[in-house]
Design a protein around this motif. Structure first.
Motif, PDB file in Angstrom:
ATOM      1  N   ALA A 123       6.554   8.189  -7.399  1.00 37.39           N
ATOM      2  CA  ALA A 123       5.671   7.036  -7.634  1.00 37.39           C
ATOM      3  C   ALA A 123       5.600   6.147  -6.397  1.00 37.39           C
ATOM      4  N   ARG A 124       6.728   5.956  -5.738  1.00 36.80           N
ATOM      5  CA  ARG A 124       6.742   5.121  -4.533  1.00 36.80           C
ATOM      6  C   ARG A 124       5.916   5.766  -3.425  1.00 36.80           C
ATOM      7  N   GLU A 125       5.997   7.095  -3.311  1.00 34.47           N
ATOM      8  CA  GLU A 125       5.232   7.790  -2.275  1.00 34.47           C
ATOM      9  C   GLU A 125       3.734   7.725  -2.547  1.00 34.47           C
ATOM     10  N   GLY A 126       3.346   7.748  -3.818  1.00 33.99           N
ATOM     11  CA  GLY A 126       1.933   7.725  -4.168  1.00 33.99           C
ATOM     12  C   GLY A 126       1.380   6.332  -4.424  1.00 33.99           C
ATOM     13  N   TRP A 127       2.177   5.288  -4.117  1.00 34.49           N
ATOM     14  CA  TRP A 127       1.769   3.899  -4.390  1.00 34.49           C
ATOM     15  C   TRP A 127       0.573   3.529  -3.531  1.00 34.49           C
ATOM     16  N   ASP A 128      -0.463   2.996  -4.176  1.00 34.22           N
ATOM     17  CA  ASP A 128      -1.672   2.587  -3.467  1.00 34.22           C
ATOM     18  C   ASP A 128      -2.025   1.165  -3.874  1.00 34.22           C
ATOM     19  N   ALA A 178       5.773  -4.168 -13.277  1.00 39.75           N
ATOM     20  CA  ALA A 178       7.148  -3.692 -13.191  1.00 39.75           C
ATOM     21  C   ALA A 178       7.860  -3.671 -14.542  1.00 39.75           C
ATOM     22  N   GLY A 179       7.333  -4.335 -15.540  1.00 36.40           N
ATOM     23  CA  GLY A 179       7.935  -4.302 -16.867  1.00 36.40           C
ATOM     24  C   GLY A 179       7.899  -2.922 -17.502  1.00 36.40           C
ATOM     25  N   PHE A 180       7.057  -2.057 -17.017  1.00 34.62           N
ATOM     26  CA  PHE A 180       6.935  -0.698 -17.554  1.00 34.62           C
ATOM     27  C   PHE A 180       7.637   0.336 -16.681  1.00 34.62           C
ATOM     28  N   ASP A 181       8.451  -0.126 -15.755  1.00 32.64           N
ATOM     29  CA  ASP A 181       9.187   0.775 -14.871  1.00 32.64           C
ATOM     30  C   ASP A 181      10.479   1.192 -15.572  1.00 32.64           C
ATOM     31  N   GLY A 182      10.376   2.181 -16.450  1.00 30.27           N
ATOM     32  CA  GLY A 182      11.532   2.665 -17.194  1.00 30.27           C
ATOM     33  C   GLY A 182      11.499   4.164 -17.357  1.00 30.27           C
ATOM     34  N   ARG A 213      10.443  -1.891 -10.022  1.00 32.63           N
ATOM     35  CA  ARG A 213      11.364  -3.020 -10.098  1.00 32.63           C
ATOM     36  C   ARG A 213      12.382  -2.934  -8.974  1.00 32.63           C
ATOM     37  N   GLY A 214      13.010  -4.062  -8.686  1.00 29.55           N
ATOM     38  CA  GLY A 214      14.107  -4.069  -7.719  1.00 29.55           C
ATOM     39  C   GLY A 214      13.673  -3.831  -6.290  1.00 29.55           C
ATOM     40  N   GLY A 215      12.529  -4.307  -5.938  1.00 28.79           N
ATOM     41  CA  GLY A 215      12.064  -4.164  -4.560  1.00 28.79           C
ATOM     42  C   GLY A 215      11.630  -2.754  -4.195  1.00 28.79           C
ATOM     43  N   GLY A 216      11.381  -1.919  -5.192  1.00 25.00           N
ATOM     44  CA  GLY A 216      10.881  -0.580  -4.920  1.00 25.00           C
ATOM     45  C   GLY A 216      11.959   0.441  -4.629  1.00 25.00           C
TER      46      GLY A 216
END
Length: 109
Positions: free
Chosen positions: A40-45, A4-8, A27-30
Motif C-alpha cells: 500500500a505504501r509503494e502504491g500510495w498516490d 488512517a482509521g481503516f488501516d487495520g 497510521r504511524g507516519g507510514g
C-alpha cells in the motif's frame, strides 16, 4: 479510499481477497511491517487520495442540508435505498439552486 482509521489487518485482508487496490493513509507516519501495508505504501498516490475530500464534501453537504447523517436502517438494502433517495434529493436541490426563480418569486437558497 479511506483515512488512517481503516488501516487495520481485517480491512487489508478483505481488500486483498476482493482484489481491490486500496488507497488508505497509513497510521504511524507510514511505517509498514506487514506485506499488505508495504504494498500500500509503494502504491500510495496523493493525487488520487485528494479526491477523498471531494466525496467527503458531498456527503457532508447531504448530512447538513438534508438532515441526514446516520442511517438507522437494519438491512443493507433499506440503507442503500435511503442513501440513494437522499442523493437524488441532494442533486435536485443543487439543480434547483442553479435555475432562475420563476417570475414573481424570490430565490430562497
Amino acid at each position: 479510499m479511506a483515512d488512517a482509521g481503516f488501516d487495520g489487518k481485517e480491512v487489508w485482508g478483505v481488500l486483498g481477497e476482493a482484489g481491490v487496490r486500496p488507497v488508505i493513509r497509513l497510521r504511524g507516519g507510514g511505517e509498514a511491517r506487514e506485506e499488505a501495508r508495504v504494498r500500500a505504501r509503494e502504491g500510495w498516490d496523493p493525487e488520487v487520495y485528494r479526491f477523498r475530500g471531494v466525496v467527503e464534501g458531498v456527503f457532508g453537504g447531504m448530512k447538513t442540508r438534508l438532515g441526514g447523517g446516520y442511517l438507522w436502517e437494519r438491512k443493507p438494502w433499506t440503507a442503500m435505498a435511503r442513501a440513494l433517495l437522499e442523493l437524488i434529493a441532494y442533486g435536485l436541490r443543487v439543480l434547483l439552486s442553479l435555475l432562475p426563480p420563476p417570475p414573481g418569486y424570490k430565490a430562497i437558497y
